[in-house]
Write an enzyme that holds these catalytic residues in place. Structure first.
Site, mmCIF file in Angstrom:
data_model
loop_
_atom_site.group_PDB
_atom_site.id
_atom_site.type_symbol
_atom_site.label_atom_id
_atom_site.label_comp_id
_atom_site.label_asym_id
_atom_site.label_seq_id
_atom_site.Cartn_x
_atom_site.Cartn_y
_atom_site.Cartn_z
ATOM 1 C CG HIS A 92 -29.747 -65.634 -13.903
ATOM 2 N ND1 HIS A 92 -28.924 -64.420 -14.336
ATOM 3 C CD2 HIS A 92 -29.536 -65.665 -12.556
ATOM 4 C CE1 HIS A 92 -28.369 -64.154 -13.352
ATOM 5 N NE2 HIS A 92 -28.402 -64.814 -12.428
ATOM 6 C CG HIS B 263 -31.020 -63.770 -8.599
ATOM 7 N ND1 HIS B 263 -30.186 -62.277 -8.492
ATOM 8 C CD2 HIS B 263 -30.263 -64.602 -9.219
ATOM 9 C CE1 HIS B 263 -29.194 -62.637 -8.757
ATOM 10 N NE2 HIS B 263 -28.738 -63.872 -9.280
ATOM 11 C CD GLU B 264 -30.527 -68.646 -9.545
ATOM 12 O OE1 GLU B 264 -30.330 -68.985 -10.548
ATOM 13 O OE2 GLU B 264 -29.681 -67.830 -8.866
HETATM 14 ZN ZN LIG Z 1 -27.569 -64.689 -10.488
#
Ligand SMILES: [Zn+2]
Length: 351
Positions: free
Chosen positions: A62, A58-59
């Site tokens: 980004h 998830h990170e």
């Molecule tokens: Zn996030």
């Protein structure tokens, strides 16, 4: 972040584990291996590890988009509550912020979708227990993706909402609106929580506080972004000497209405005396010199220091003012009140 260890790097971005996170993982494995808690076995431990791995993904999603727009990612730190990508700066372009913020939750939803396909394909070959674990993994990823899409700071959804609004108005107004929407959302969530689920109330509090602090930090950095200490510091500084008595100092404070003074000894700054230092001294000892009670641990500032940094310094050290030094010489003083006044003037201009 303090107490975190680098485990590996992806695309040159260091991934760090916070010590509390490391301890939690170790604890889960120890419980699993020695069978301390019947419901936590090795499969549960592996499952939890996999879920943390999806937090990393998830990170990283980004970070991947952020890097594409030239934003440097210092590192990704994993905490028990989730991951944090430490970016050097926020993207200025709303379209970029939108993509960067969307990337994380989308990653979770994609993982859920792929795992679902895997579940369908492998269903005839897997044991009930493994199927259950896979099913759980899918649900967690769905929840992670959807939770992060909630339109409130500090969730990704809050940033998405701001980016959407910022296409139509200034960044700061967009932040203000997004934060307001986030807070209203939190209130509704808390009310729903009262009737249905207590955990919702806790999440609502977390959302409310997050929305508020995000708004404040953006307001501060937008309104004071380019200002330096020299722009607002008081240059005509009243100073005291270490020989002044506490009694006299108290009188000076009341007559001049200042709560703190730099203390100078033959042209050198040797300490700072505040009303707080004095109020700790018993009344019958107020004939003592302030040199005995002043703080000598000096936290100072430079005329060219950015005001945003000065605010951080004041908050971190819980102090109300900092003397400003240039080449070791006292050239001014800047207080929290000075900064707050400047902020208020700027905010008034906004509306
Ligand atoms: Zn996030």
């Amino acid at each position: 972040m303090k107490y975190s260890f680098k485990i590996f790097s992806v695309f040159g971005i260091p991934i760090e584990l916070h010590i509390s996170f490391l301890a939690l993982i170790l604890l889960i494995y120890i419980i699993a291996l020695f069978n301390f808690v019947p419901s936590i076995n090795l499969l549960t431990a592996v499952l939890i590890t996999l879920i943390f791995a999806t937090v990393v993904l998830h990170e990283l999603s980004h970070s991947y988009f952020a890097r594409r727009y030239g934003i440097k990612i210092e590192r990704i730190v994993l905490l028990p509550i989730g991951g944090v990508s430490e970016m050097e700066e926020l993207p200025k372009d709303p379209a970029q912020e939108l993509r960067i913020s969307l990337a994380g939750p989308v990653a979770n939803l994609v993982i859920a979708a792929i795992s679902f396909v895997v579940l369908i394909i492998l269903r005839p070959y897997l044991s009930i227990v493994l199927l259950g674990a896979l099913y759980y993994f899918i649900v967690v990823n769905l929840l992670l993706g959807l939770f992060n899409l909630l339109p409130a700071f500090p969730m990704d959804g809050g940033r998405i909402l701001r980016a959407f609004l910022a296409e139509r108005m200034s960044f700061i107004k967009a932040t203000k609106q997004a934060a307001t929407i986030g807070k209203q959302f939190a209130i509704v969530m808390a009310i729903v929580g009262v009737f249905f689920n207590f955990i919702l109330i806790l999440i609502a509090i977390f959302v409310y506080v997050g929305a508020d602090s995000e708004y404040k930090s953006v307001v501060v950095s937008t309104l004071l972004g380019d200002d330096m200490v020299k722009d607002i510091m008081t240059t005509d500084v009243n100073t005291l000497s270490p020989e002044n008595t506490i009694e006299d100092t108290l009188r000076t404070m009341f007559s001049e209405k200042h709560m703190g003074y730099p203390v100078m000894d033959s042209g050198t700054l040797v300490g700072i005396i505040t009303f707080e230092d004095i109020s700790k001294v018993p009344e019958d000892e107020r004939d003592k010199p302030i040199g005995d009670v002043m703080s000598t641990e000096l936290i100072t500032s430079d005329p060219n220091e950015g005001l945003v940094q000065t605010i951080e310094k004041l908050n971190k050290n819980r102090i109300g003012r900092v003397p400003v030094l240039k080449d070791g010489k006292l050239v001014g003083i800047v207080s929290k009140t000075d900064i707050t006044n400047t902020l208020q003037k700027r905010e008034l201009k906004l509306d």
